[in-house]
Design a protein around this motif. Structure first.
Motif, PDB file in Angstrom:
ATOM      1  N   SER A 173       0.852  -1.192   0.000  1.00  0.00           N
ATOM      2  CA  SER A 173       0.000   0.000   0.000  1.00  0.00           C
ATOM      3  C   SER A 173       0.884   1.236   0.000  1.00  0.00           C
ATOM      4  CB  SER A 173      -0.926   0.002   1.220  1.00  0.00           C
ATOM      5  OG  SER A 173      -0.171  -0.001   2.426  1.00  0.00           O
ATOM      6  N   THR A 178      -6.343  12.553   1.365  1.00  0.00           N
ATOM      7  CA  THR A 178      -7.780  12.353   1.552  1.00  0.00           C
ATOM      8  C   THR A 178      -8.607  13.561   1.137  1.00  0.00           C
ATOM      9  OG1 THR A 178      -7.589  13.069   3.863  1.00  0.00           O
ATOM     10  CG2 THR A 178      -7.417  10.711   3.421  1.00  0.00           C
ATOM     11  N   TRP A 261      -4.813   8.151  -8.767  1.00  0.00           N
ATOM     12  CA  TRP A 261      -5.732   7.843  -7.669  1.00  0.00           C
ATOM     13  C   TRP A 261      -5.006   7.880  -6.318  1.00  0.00           C
ATOM     14  CZ3 TRP A 261      -9.894   7.912  -5.217  1.00  0.00           C
ATOM     15  CH2 TRP A 261     -10.529   6.864  -4.580  1.00  0.00           C
ATOM     16  N   ASP A 570      -8.965   5.900 -12.716  1.00  0.00           N
ATOM     17  CA  ASP A 570      -9.169   5.652 -11.292  1.00  0.00           C
ATOM     18  C   ASP A 570      -9.026   6.939 -10.498  1.00  0.00           C
ATOM     19  OD1 ASP A 570      -9.677   3.009 -11.551  1.00  0.00           O
ATOM     20  OD2 ASP A 570      -7.708   2.293 -10.912  1.00  0.00           O
ATOM     21  N   CYS A 597     -18.134   6.380  -2.570  1.00  0.00           N
ATOM     22  CA  CYS A 597     -17.011   5.696  -3.216  1.00  0.00           C
ATOM     23  C   CYS A 597     -15.671   6.225  -2.708  1.00  0.00           C
ATOM     24  CB  CYS A 597     -17.095   5.868  -4.731  1.00  0.00           C
ATOM     25  SG  CYS A 597     -18.482   5.018  -5.515  1.00  0.00           S
ATOM     26  N   GLN A 600     -15.045   5.414   1.329  1.00  0.00           N
ATOM     27  CA  GLN A 600     -14.728   4.042   1.702  1.00  0.00           C
ATOM     28  C   GLN A 600     -13.290   3.658   1.357  1.00  0.00           C
ATOM     29  OE1 GLN A 600     -17.069   1.164  -0.400  1.00  0.00           O
ATOM     30  NE2 GLN A 600     -16.396   1.818  -2.418  1.00  0.00           N
ATOM     31  N   THR A 601     -12.627   4.501   0.572  1.00  0.00           N
ATOM     32  CA  THR A 601     -11.268   4.170   0.146  1.00  0.00           C
ATOM     33  C   THR A 601     -10.224   5.138   0.689  1.00  0.00           C
ATOM     34  OG1 THR A 601     -12.206   3.274  -1.900  1.00  0.00           O
ATOM     35  CG2 THR A 601      -9.836   3.658  -1.853  1.00  0.00           C
ATOM     36  N   LEU A 608      -3.491   3.417   0.779  1.00  0.00           N
ATOM     37  CA  LEU A 608      -4.259   2.915  -0.349  1.00  0.00           C
ATOM     38  C   LEU A 608      -3.625   1.621  -0.835  1.00  0.00           C
ATOM     39  CD1 LEU A 608      -6.712   4.036  -1.912  1.00  0.00           C
ATOM     40  CD2 LEU A 608      -5.106   4.935  -3.586  1.00  0.00           C
TER      41      LEU A 608
END
Length: 691
Positions: A173, A178, A261, A570, A597, A600-601, A608
């Motif tokens: 990861s 954020t 992303w 993405d 969406c 939650q990620t 990530l």
């Protein structure tokens, strides 16, 4: 390897065709790690109740798997995905010191994650697993037990050969941002921003206009209950402007974007307002003093505004803005009327545009819609006939802050006694746009009620092909409208079967009825419902974010059904009418869906996850030919011009394997999809069990 079909001869043909490919294929050598670790494989077959046990010869499958090299344990179990089945696998791994596991069961799409978690519980790397689908591909599609068993045995044998080449894969990861950028401050963008704006997260809301609210802020009433639009939208706007985690960037447009992303850098250019936002109170003194008048685009050019202006009464932020394209000062003059009239020294002619570099993890495009230009369809007489208006123009006419003070009035000042509401202008058309905008019928029914309330006894002619009223409450609007006196539906054969001309007694509306007969009606005013299309101004954003638009200008999605708010890039999401026609409630829901969406990620304090099966490029074999760059649809491959080598960004990689196929030097592999593993699996398939 996926095999389908009912006839063993088909499989034989496939195997025969593959032999030549394998003979000529260069297989990468096994790594030293593979050579040092002898395979100890357990093969476990799920009976799945009668689904597999009742269709296959389980004893034969067990005997066949037991003869393969490296297999030390083979068993069948009633239900491997159950708690008891998972416990059984864990005990087997421990008892037999297994370092590879093959599961013969259902599709890995159904329980692949279940069995990976089981291996993890046993202390074994979850990627030392291969699952053979003997239920959907054998038991369920091949009624002959003998043939189904042979097919299942072949798939199990191939899985055993393939799993020998598996190596532990590490789940990795990376740190992510954020904060989120929302482009477009209509109801969809506002909904997304308010939902996203939580602790430890900043939301940047960029709007190219001088105020927020989008089209919805222009309306007088919302359907289906004709509720007050300002009463609904104003609290949202106020909450956005005063939210401590939302930074509103009016007059802001995206100029450039870098990254991916979780880690985007977006450059936003905030145009000069030439007004100090902290000093202006929105009193309007500057507007009263300005000597220049120009068409007012907010009122659809039906009246005028000044060169310094507030977009409309009640707009937020309630701050003036100077239009440099019309201001005398910016056209070489010396006028300072607005500055002289301002008691708060808010006018600043020297103010310059500001470029902001925003570090965000995701981007939401809520770019809204445009209306089809009726001038492209001369049959409607728009611009040629005085009293033909678009729906947005009529909305402004109905608004107390609009050009007529909320009165339905003709340019002559007279009140119309008969009004035509014309559906499907440029939509459902073989000539212009084939799609249905979905909301036009409802808002034209709303207009009929507003006309009746303001002009009792007025005749309203609804020119329709049919009525589209989705939703649980819209039909009540139709029933209420049908009961209005003087209201009539005139059904046309098709949307384009109509023509408006200026007649001696008003506007002549000639149309073709359902029967094919031509008919005519005379009215004083006509209101057109143009097709909703994607905003033309969003074209540049599509190029920046590498997102395609369809033939109607709407954003394209990988799957409009299962992933309506995602894009092929993405971390870039779409919401609201920018991705298709919808009403206000749907746009609000989409804004919230996009937020879900992201939330939650991109979680504060968490990283990530990267794609475990992401492609890997062997630098020693890469020739720098760039074939992989053009093959990758997701922009996941970077190229080092200095070293003439390609590399993969695992955050963007979807592990599709297209780059590996395109690579002429065999330098690319994807997780377990190596030449070694695939060749071993195919070899296993070639060894047909004919006993």
């Amino acid at each position: 390897m996926v095999l389908c079909g009912r006839d063993w001869a088909i499989i034989d043909l496939l195997m025969e065709n593959m032999k030549g490919d394998i003979a000529n294929r260069e297989v990468l050598p096994a790594s030293p790690e593979k050579s040092r670790t002898p395979a100890r494989i357990g093969v476990y077959i799920c009976e799945c109740g009668p689904n597999i046990k009742g269709a296959l010869d389980m004893d034969r499958l067990i005997d066949s798997a037991s003869t393969q090299d490296g297999v030390v344990s083979v068993s069948a179990f009633p239900l491997l995905c159950s708690a008891e089945g998972r416990k059984f696998i864990v005990e087997e791994i421990d008892t037999h010191h297994l370092n590879r596991v093959v599961i013969g069961a259902c599709s890995s799409r159904e329980h692949g994650q279940t069995f990976k978690e089981t291996l993890t519980d046993a202390g074994l790397n979850p990627y030392l697993l291969q699952q053979a689908n003997i239920r959907e591909q054998c038991a369920w599609v091949t009624p002959d037990t003998e043939l189904a068993t042979r097919k299942a045995g072949t798939l199990l044998r191939a899985a055993v050969e393939r799993v020998k080449g598996h190596q532990p894969l590490e789940e990795k990861s990376i740190a992510c941002r954020t904060d989120v950028l929302v482009v477009g401050a209509g109801v969809a963008g506002i909904s997304a921003a308010l939902t996203l704006a939580q602790d430890q997260r900043i939301v940047y809301l960029a709007e190219k206009a001088a105020c927020i609210g989008g089209h919805a802020a222009c309306y007088e009433n919302w359907f289906p209950d004709t509720s007050c639009a300002a009463c609904e939208v104003s609290p949202w706007l106020d909450k956005v402007l005063h939210h401590e985690n939302i930074k509103v960037l009016t007059l802001g447009e995206v100029e450039a974007v870098l990254g991916y992303w979780g880690n985007f850098t977006v450059r936003v250019r905030k145009k000069a307002r030439y007004i100090d936002e902290n000093a202006c109170l929105g009193c309007g003194a500057c507007m009263d003093a300005c000597p220049v008048t120009v068409p007012d685009e907010h009122n659809m050019n039906l009246d005028t505004r000044k060169a310094v202006y507030i977009p409309y009464d009640g707009s937020l932020p309630n701050i003036a803005v100077i239009d440099p394209d019309h201001c005398l000062r910016f056209k070489g003059g010396t006028c300072s009327a607005c500055r002289d009239a301002c008691s708060f020294n808010a006018v600043d002619y020297q103010q310059e545009a500001e470029t902001l570099s925003l570090e965000v993890g995701a981007v939401v495009l809520a770019t809204g819609f445009d209306m089809f230009d009726p001038r492209l369809a001369p049959r409607y007489g728009y611009d040629d006939i005085n009293e033909v208006y678009t729906a947005l123009e009529f909305e402004r006419m109905l608004n107390p802050g609009g050009p007529t003070g909320g009165e339905i009035r003709m340019k002559s000042g007279d009140t119309p006694r008969r009004i035509a509401l014309i559906h499907c202008v440029g939509s459902r058309s073989e000539v212009h746009h084939g799609h249905c905008s979905g909301v036009c019928c409802a808002y034209l029914l709303k207009y009929a009620q507003q006309i009746h309330e303001q002009i009792p006894g007025a005749g309203v002619e609804q020119m329709v092909v049919d009525i589209c009223l989705p939703g649980k409450t819209s039909n009540q609007l139709l029933l209420k409208t049908q009961a209005l006196p003087g209201h009539r539906f005139r059904r046309m054969r098709q949307p384009d079967a109509i023509e408006l001309t200026q007649g001696p007694d008003g506007i002549s509306v000639v149309y073709v009825e359902e029967t094919g007969q031509q008919a005519e009606v005379s009215v004083d005013m006509a209101v057109l419902a143009p097709a909703m299309i994607g905003a033309a101004g969003a074209r540049g954003l599509g190029e920046l974010f590498e997102i395609e638009r369809d033939e109607n200008g709407f954003w394209s999605q990988p799957s409009a059904l299962s992933s309506p708010v995602t894009t092929r890039t993405d971390g870039v999401f779409v919401a609201g009418c920018g991705q298709g026609p919808m009403d206000i409630s749907q746009a609000v829901a989409q804004g919230q869906a996009v937020a879900g969406c992201v939330l939650q990620t991109l979680i504060p304090g968490k990283q990530l996850p990267l794609e475990v099966m992401a492609a890997v490029i062997d630098d020693t074999r890469c020739s720098g030919c760039k074939a992989c760059l053009s093959a990758c649809e997701f922009g996941a491959i970077d190229y080092d011009n200095a070293g003439l080598k390609a590399s993969v960004n695992p955050l963007l990689c979807r592990a599709c394997g297209i780059c590996a196929v395109a690579c002429p030097s065999g330098a690319i592999s994807s997780g377990h999809d190596t030449d070694l593993a695939l060749s071993a699996e195919i070899e296993g398939l070639l060894k047909n069990d004919r006993d």
